[in-house]
Design an enzyme around this catalytic site. Structure first.
Site, PDB file in Angstrom:
ATOM      1  N   THR A  60     -87.079 -55.690  25.891  1.00 30.25           N
ATOM      2  CA  THR A  60     -86.631 -54.492  25.260  1.00 30.25           C
ATOM      3  C   THR A  60     -85.726 -54.251  26.015  1.00 30.25           C
ATOM      4  OG1 THR A  60     -87.839 -53.879  27.254  1.00 30.25           O
ATOM      5  CG2 THR A  60     -89.382 -53.924  25.641  1.00 30.25           C
ATOM      6  N   ASN A  65     -83.552 -52.349  28.523  1.00 30.51           N
ATOM      7  CA  ASN A  65     -84.211 -51.635  30.091  1.00 30.51           C
ATOM      8  C   ASN A  65     -82.520 -50.745  30.327  1.00 30.51           C
ATOM      9  OD1 ASN A  65     -84.444 -51.129  32.740  1.00 30.51           O
ATOM     10  ND2 ASN A  65     -85.266 -52.681  33.206  1.00 30.51           N
ATOM     11  N   GLU A  77     -87.584 -48.207  29.098  1.00 34.10           N
ATOM     12  CA  GLU A  77     -87.325 -49.154  28.319  1.00 34.10           C
ATOM     13  C   GLU A  77     -87.659 -48.991  26.314  1.00 34.10           C
ATOM     14  OE1 GLU A  77     -88.964 -53.303  29.508  1.00 34.10           O
ATOM     15  OE2 GLU A  77     -89.348 -51.973  31.148  1.00 34.10           O
TER      16      GLU A  77
END
Length: 317
Positions: A212, A214, A260
Site C-alpha cells: 500500500t 501510506n 493507505e
C-alpha cells in the site's frame, strides 16, 4: 487562471470584474452554482471573474483551535475553480488585523480599490467584516454608493445526502467523518479526496502481498471514518483503481491513524516521496481485528474484489 496571494499581488492595471467571496471549502454543488453564476455574469459584462477566499480558515483566527477539517486544500480549490471557468483566484491571508476590518472598510479595500467590482455574487447568508457584521443588505447599500451590482444566488441544493439536509460544507464534513463517502460524493459532485506524500510505513501490506501507499495527509484534512473504501489512487496524472484502508491497523495493535491505498492489479510501484491523491468512492466495510493472518488475507482479498466491482460499476454509469 491567475492566482494571487494577498491584495498586493493584484495587477495595478486590473480593471472591472465580477467577484464572489467565501471560504468555498470543497467547492461543493451549492458553491458551484454561485461561482458559475459569477463566471456567466462576467462573460455577459465582458469582464473577468474573481473568486476571493481566505487562508487560514477565518474560524482559526477568530477562535484559535477551531480550524474545521478541510475538504480541499487551496491548490485543489484553485483547480476546481479553474474548471468552472474562473479567471482569477485571490487568497487573502486571514490575520487578526484583517479580521478587524469593518464591513465598510472591507468593501473599499478589497472590492472597490483593488478588484474594481462591477458585480458581486453571493449566497443569501453571506457575512463579512469584523464580527461578521456585514450582510447582503449592507453589501447592496455599498453597491449603490460604489457602483457595483449585488446578485444573490440560492446555494441550498438538497438531495438524499444527510437525509435531505441542504448541501453545505458542514454537512459534507459530517458525512465524511461518519464514513458516508457516497453522501459526500452527492454533495461535492465528485468523490471526496485527500492528498499527501507517500511515506514509509511498517510495510506489512507488502509482506502480505498487498503493498500500500501510506499517505501522510495534509494538515487539517477531512479524513473518512476508520474502515475500508473503494476509490482511486492518483499518481502523476494517472488514476489507479484502489482499495483504501483508514485506521490504526488493529490487527497489529497500531496506534497511529493512517490512510493507505492499494493500487489494484498494479505491481512494482515505487511511490515513496511522491505527492498523491486518494479519492473515496464507496464504503466497503468497517475496520476489524481478525483471529488469524489467514482470515485477514481472506478479508483483504474480498475487499479488493468488492472494490473492483464498485469501481467498475461506477465507471459504467
Amino acid at each position: 487562471m491567475q492566482r494571487w496571494r494577498g491584495l498586493e499581488d493584484i495587477p495595478e492595471d486590473w480593471g472591472r470584474s465580477v467577484v464572489t467571496i467565501g471560504s468555498y471549502d470543497g467547492v461543493h454543488r451549492g458553491h458551484q452554482l454561485i461561482i458559475k453564476h459569477a463566471v456567466d455574469r462576467a462573460r455577459e459584462l465582458g469582464v473577468p471573474s474573481v473568486v476571493v477566499t481566505f487562508d487560514p480558515h477565518p474560524s482559526e483566527v477568530v477562535r484559535p483551535g477551531s480550524h474545521p477539517p478541510l475538504l480541499a486544500p487551496h491548490h485543489r480549490r484553485a483547480e476546481l475553480c479553474a474548471d468552472l471557468g474562473v479567471d482569477a483566484l485571490l487568497i487573502l491571508p486571514f490575520t487578526t488585523e484583517f479580521s478587524k476590518l469593518s464591513p465598510a472598510d472591507f468593501v473599499v479595500k478589497v472590492l472597490v480599490d483593488k478588484l474594481h467590482a462591477k458585480a458581486v455574487v453571493e449566497g443569501p447568508n453571506f457575512r463579512f467584516g469584523h464580527k461578521a457584521a456585514g450582510n447582503v443588505a449592507f453589501l447592496r447599500e455599498q453597491g449603490e454608493t460604489y457602483d457595483f451590482e449585488v446578485e444573490v444566488v440560492d446555494l441550498y441544493v438538497s438531495g438524499e445526502a444527510g437525509g435531505g439536509e441542504p448541501f453545505s460544507s458542514t454537512l459534507t464534513r459530517r458525512l465524511v467523518a461518519e464514513g458516508d463517502v457516497e453522501g459526500a460524493r452527492e454533495i461535492l459532485g465528485r468523490p471526496h479526496r485527500v492528498e499527501g506524500i507517500v511515506v514509509r510505513g511498517a510495510q506489512r501490506g507488502r509482506e502480505l502481498g498487498f503493498p500500500t501507499a501510506n499517505v501522510e495527509t495534509l494538515p487539517h484534512t477531512a479524513i473518512p471514518a476508520d474502515g475500508v473504501y473503494a476509490g482511486w489512487l492518483h499518481v502523476e496524472g494517472e488514476a489507479m483503481p484502489a482499495a483504501i484502508s483508514v485506521g490504526t491497523n488493529p490487527q497489529f495493535d497500531g496506534t497511529e491513524r493512517t490512510v493507505e491505498a492499494y493500487a489494484i492489479d498494479r505491481v512494482g510501484l515505487d511511490l515513496y516521496g511522491l505527492h498523491v491523491a486518494v479519492d473515496f468512492l464507496a464504503y466497503v466495510r468497517g475496520m476489524a481485528k481478525f483471529d488469524s493472518i489467514e482470515a485477514l488475507l481472506e478479508a483483504i482479498a474480498d475487499d479488493v474484489k468488492r472494490s473492483r466491482e464498485l469501481i467498475e460499476a461506477y465507471d459504467g454509469e
